[in-house]
Design an enzyme around this catalytic site. Structure first.
Site, PDB file in Angstrom:
ATOM      1  N   ASP A 213      45.244 -55.211  73.624  1.00 36.61           N
ATOM      2  CA  ASP A 213      45.124 -53.978  72.855  1.00 36.61           C
ATOM      3  C   ASP A 213      46.341 -53.749  71.958  1.00 36.61           C
ATOM      4  O   ASP A 213      47.474 -53.989  72.371  1.00 36.61           O
ATOM      5  CB  ASP A 213      44.983 -52.810  73.840  1.00 36.61           C
ATOM      6  N   GLU A 282      43.566 -57.422  69.460  1.00 40.46           N
ATOM      7  CA  GLU A 282      43.138 -56.306  68.624  1.00 40.46           C
ATOM      8  C   GLU A 282      44.292 -55.872  67.727  1.00 40.46           C
ATOM      9  O   GLU A 282      45.351 -55.476  68.210  1.00 40.46           O
ATOM     10  CB  GLU A 282      42.717 -55.110  69.478  1.00 40.46           C
TER      11      GLU A 282
END
Length: 564
Positions: A213, A282
């Site tokens: 993330d 990401e």
């Protein structure tokens, strides 16, 4: 699927290079104990659904122990399961069941920040030896009038200053997201080692890899200088207020990606009996930077799959055929040779496909996603054409950035509408939970739009999606060459071809009107098309023969055909 060879005849690429990753948002997938919150046992109970659909890999949004300020992206213990989701035994049973069904499990790894309830932060705030610099601390600046202010003008992604004063330590700490999510200091080798230990812990539990993330936020310029103003807004608390040249996308990010890739490669080498362990990253970043995530200029490999968000960020409901073709080709041009392309159509942070492009586009967008070369990522519910619950009230809103901006503006930024519970059936709470109240309300359209109804229907979005997954098993869809062109302003087509196989053609009308197209020039010579997959409202049926020279497509229609 006549004329197509199945995957078990020529399975010569690694498992992750052509798979569909099905993203599960655990809190909203399936509630097993009636508390209104999805959980691990609920996921395990529905793994058979994934297998029956044709899904062979799933990515779980965070399941770690958390105060749930940002619903799992604020982690207080990286090696423990969030109690409302279950236990470590529940997780191990999930992994075992997934293995039996041929499904690989990827976990969401959140390394940029922890929760302020994590023991590391508490020890760092107390200046305990070994933890003093686990996070990014600063005295701030004392102005002439004696007022102490943050060290710079950096805003948080979630609105407000990226700095918070800590009374106990008497310093500011950096938080690029909520104030309860302090940023870890990756310039400290002890932090890197601690995170390596976390990765190895879960790898030894049997996970197939990680989705990392917010990876481009890992490092900040050590000078902590003010960032230049963007000119986009006069609101100094908005994330758009500055150009993030000192707080995001620093060169050191790539070095950390390389470090984690080496860790995963080493683990895979030590366990050759297990599948390759992978990393998906990401980052909403520039194209050249994402290409470097794959492999830098020196040939050092990094992320197996730097997420490609162009179908989310660069293509919209009013985009024309040229926009789609451009966004496909630019990724393939910049991606280094020898790597797998990937396409992300939706996720838990952005409006759903049916809401972004319109309900009539659901089948066409899934055709696009699932017949392009490489990896596809599906957010749970997109196979049904679920839509955003935009009418969600302020009282029911729980998303941090939405709560931060207040009742007047919350609908502009809230992610809650895309996170409502999965619609399994027309039973109470769409079959998601037996609770009186679910953590987010179920979309009221569940009475008509649900999996059970779509399974029973003669034609449905789910059945189209399942047919596309079946088609992906063919050798030509795994390794076939690729060519894409705009046929008109509103229609584009692409072809997958491979020697001695019948080519597969996907053709999509992205306009709100009927379009008549001639594919003869695109196909080089007049050919007959045989429909492989058609949409819910299409007048064409699988197996039907069509003339390539005069193909009439309804508004927002997609077709996948075999060229004979």
């Amino acid at each position: 699927m006549a004329g197509l060879v199945k995957s078990d005849t020529e399975d010569f690429i690694d498992w992750w290079q052509h798979t569909v990753f099905y993203q599960i948002y655990p809190r909203s997938f399936m509630d097993s104990n009636g508390d209104g919150i999805g959980d691990l046992k609920g996921i395990t109970s529905k793994l058979r659904y994934l297998a029956d659909t044709g899904i062979t890999a799933t990515w779980l949004s965070p399941i770690f122990q958390s105060p749930m300020v940002d619903f799992g992206y604020d982690i207080s213990d990286y090696k423990a399961i969030q109690p409302e989701y279950g236990t470590m035994q529940d997780f191990e049973e999930l992994i075992d069941t997934a293995f039996e069904l041929g499904i690989k499990v990827v976990l969401d790894f959140v390394p940029n920040h922890s929760s302020d309830q994590h023991e590391w932060f508490k020890k760092s705030a107390a200046r305990e030896p070994g933890y003093e610099d686990f996070y990014v601390w600063h005295d701030g600046i004392v102005q002439e009038n004696g007022t102490r202010v943050p060290p710079n003008n950096w805003p948080s992604v979630f609105y407000g200053s990226a700095w918070e004063w800590h009374e106990g330590r008497e310093q500011y700490y950096l938080h690029q997201f909520t104030k309860e999510q302090p940023d870890l200091n990756y310039r400290n080798p002890k932090v890197v080692q601690a995170m390596d230990d976390v990765l190895l812990f879960w790898l030894n539990k049997g996970v197939a890899g990680f989705r990392i993330d917010a990876v481009n936020h890992l490092f900040e310029d050590e000078s902590l200088k003010d960032e230049p103003l963007s000119g986009k807004t006069g609101d100094s608390l908005s994330y758009d207020y500055t150009e993030h040249i000192y707080s995001r996308d620093l060169p050191e990010v790539l070095e950390m990606i390389h470090h984690w890739r080496q860790l995963l490669d080493d683990f895979s080498a030590k366990h050759p009996e297990r599948p390759t362990r992978i990393m998906m990253t990401e980052a909403y970043a520039g194209l050249t930077q994402l290409a470097d995530y794959y492999e830098d200029s020196n040939g050092v490999r990094g992320s197996h799959l730097p997420f490609n968000f162009h179908f989310i960020t660069d293509v919209k409901g009013d985009s024309d055929a040229r926009d789609y073709v451009y966004n496909v080709e630019k990724w393939l041009i910049y991606m280094p040779r020898g790597h797998a392309a990937n396409w992300v159509m939706g996720n838990h942070d952005n409006p759903r496909v049916a809401s972004r492009f319109g309900p009539a586009s659901v089948d066409a967008m899934n055709m696009l996603l699932l017949t392009l070369p490489g990896v596809a990522v599906t957010y749970n519910g997109e196979e049904l054409g679920m839509v955003d619950y935009r009418e969600l009230s302020w009282e029911d809103t729980v998303d941090p950035p939405a709560r931060n901006v207040g009742e007047e503006l919350y609908q502009e930024v809230s992610r809650d509408p895309v996170r409502t519970p999965f619609q399994w059936s027309s039973e109470t709470n769409a079959g998601f939970s037996t609770a009186t109240k679910t953590w987010l309300p179920v979309h009221p359209n569940y009475l008509e739009l649900n999996l059970e109804a779509q399974k029973a229907a003669n034609r449905s979005h789910y059945q189209v999606y399942k047919d596309l997954l079946e088609l992906r098993k063919s050798a030509i869809m795994r390794v076939g060459r690729f060519n894409i062109e705009p046929l008109t302003r509103w229609v584009f087509a692409f072809k997958r071809s491979y020697p001695n196989f019948e080519s597969i053609i996907t053709v999509i009308n992205v306009s709100d009107k009927e379009q008549l197209v001639d594919l003869s020039e695109f196909l080089s010579q007049p050919k007959k098309l045989v429909v492989e997959v058609s949409g819910v409202d299409s007048k064409y049926q699988p197996g039907q023969s069509l003339a390539a020279s005069a193909l009439l497509l309804a508004a927002r229609e997609g077709l996948v055909c075999r060229l004979v």
